[in-house]
Scaffold this active site. Structure first.
Site, mmCIF file in Angstrom:
data_model
loop_
_atom_site.group_PDB
_atom_site.id
_atom_site.type_symbol
_atom_site.label_atom_id
_atom_site.label_comp_id
_atom_site.label_asym_id
_atom_site.label_seq_id
_atom_site.Cartn_x
_atom_site.Cartn_y
_atom_site.Cartn_z
ATOM 1 N N ASP A 109 0.850 -1.180 0.000
ATOM 2 C CA ASP A 109 0.000 0.000 0.000
ATOM 3 C C ASP A 109 0.896 1.245 0.000
ATOM 4 O OD1 ASP A 109 -3.107 0.709 0.768
ATOM 5 O OD2 ASP A 109 -1.693 2.201 1.530
ATOM 6 N N ASN A 117 -2.214 12.534 -3.739
ATOM 7 C CA ASN A 117 -3.193 12.800 -4.794
ATOM 8 C C ASN A 117 -3.795 14.199 -4.651
ATOM 9 O OD1 ASN A 117 -4.004 11.380 -7.084
ATOM 10 N ND2 ASN A 117 -5.983 10.854 -6.197
ATOM 11 N N HIS A 122 -4.645 14.379 -9.694
ATOM 12 C CA HIS A 122 -4.931 13.000 -10.091
ATOM 13 C C HIS A 122 -3.970 12.499 -11.157
ATOM 14 C CE1 HIS A 122 -8.504 12.631 -7.646
ATOM 15 N NE2 HIS A 122 -8.969 13.779 -8.127
ATOM 16 N N ASP A 126 -2.037 9.061 -10.813
ATOM 17 C CA ASP A 126 -2.038 7.973 -11.802
ATOM 18 C C ASP A 126 -0.610 7.566 -12.177
ATOM 19 O OD1 ASP A 126 -4.770 7.965 -11.781
ATOM 20 O OD2 ASP A 126 -5.010 9.024 -13.691
ATOM 21 N N GLU A 152 -4.874 2.374 -4.027
ATOM 22 C CA GLU A 152 -3.426 2.226 -3.990
ATOM 23 C C GLU A 152 -2.998 0.897 -3.377
ATOM 24 O OE1 GLU A 152 -4.528 4.494 -0.177
ATOM 25 O OE2 GLU A 152 -5.312 4.151 -2.191
#
Length: 247
Positions: A109, A117, A122, A126, A152
């Site tokens: 994680d 983020n 975003h 990504d 994630e």
């Protein structure tokens, strides 16, 4: 019949042309008088091949395109569109095909991903997810399984691996993550990740092993993140606090 390459397209065209040629010769021998059949053998055979070969090649090309489209659709269904690793469903499908050796499950994680983020956008998120997945896949063996379970959170299954080797692998993955920043608009953004490690015994339940690794992951985050812990039933038993488990 499946055509999977240009070589098989050519073989298909040759095979069909030969079938048409032989059928034409046999039909000619049955219908025409022997002297006329012998006289027209060469030109009629030439015509049969000239007509059948292009048609067979065209059909073979369409069969190849259909095979490639089916392969792309199958890949899209079984792989995460953003990162290219397996989906949750594909992970469980492949995990169900494991043999009799013991394996290891690692739940990985990205630390503080929500803040990353929110701060960088975003698009940066990504990029981070794609790079994170790529590092996991590149540092595992070809027959291991890397899957994105959502957000994630990723799950790695190491085949034929002991728990001690699984912990070493998780720590190595953590180092790789730290060593490779995400570049967004020429700005290097550091990432870290936490890992939980658990055993998947022969014939064991993959979902149960994932839950155990998830508890070890919670402990790694609780102890400061950017580390890997092995599941310990004496330490990690009990329900996970929702606020911490979700972060």
């Amino acid at each position: 019949m499946r055509v999977k390459s240009q070589r098989e397209v050519r073989l298909f065209a040759v095979a069909v042309s030969l079938v048409v040629l032989v059928s034409s010769m046999l039909l000619r021998m049955l219908i025409l008088p022997p002297d006329l059949a012998a006289e027209t053998l060469l030109p009629d055979s030439f015509v049969a091949v000239m007509v059948s070969a292009p048609i067979a090649y065209f059909v073979g090309q369409r069969m190849l395109e259909a095979h490639e489209l089916a392969a792309k659709l199958e890949h899209a269904v079984s792989h995460d569109l953003l990162t290219g690793v397996c989906t949750r469903a594909r992970f469980h499908e492949r995990a169900g095909e494991l043999g009799g050796a013991s394996s290891v499950v690692i739940v990985a994680d990205i630390d503080h991903f929500k803040g990353f983020n929110d701060q960088y956008g975003h698009h940066a998120g990504d990029l981070a997810l794609r790079q994170f997945a790529a590092i996991l896949a590149e540092n595992c063996r070809a027959d291991d399984i890397v899957a994105r379970f959502g957000g994630e959170e990723f799950v790695v299954l190491l085949r034929d691996t002991t728990i001690s080797d699984g912990l070493v692998a998780a720590e190595r993955l953590g180092r790789r993550i730290r060593q490779q920043p995400v570049f967004v608009d020429q700005q290097a953004l550091g990432l870290t990740a936490s890992f939980g490690v658990a055993v998947l015994p022969p014939g064991g339940n993959a979902e149960a092993a994932i839950q155990q690794a998830d508890r070890a992951l919670y402990h790694a985050k609780h102890e400061g993140r950017d580390r890997a812990y092995v599941y310990d039933p004496s330490r990690d038993a009990g329900p996970l606090p929702m606020s911490d488990a979700a972060e």
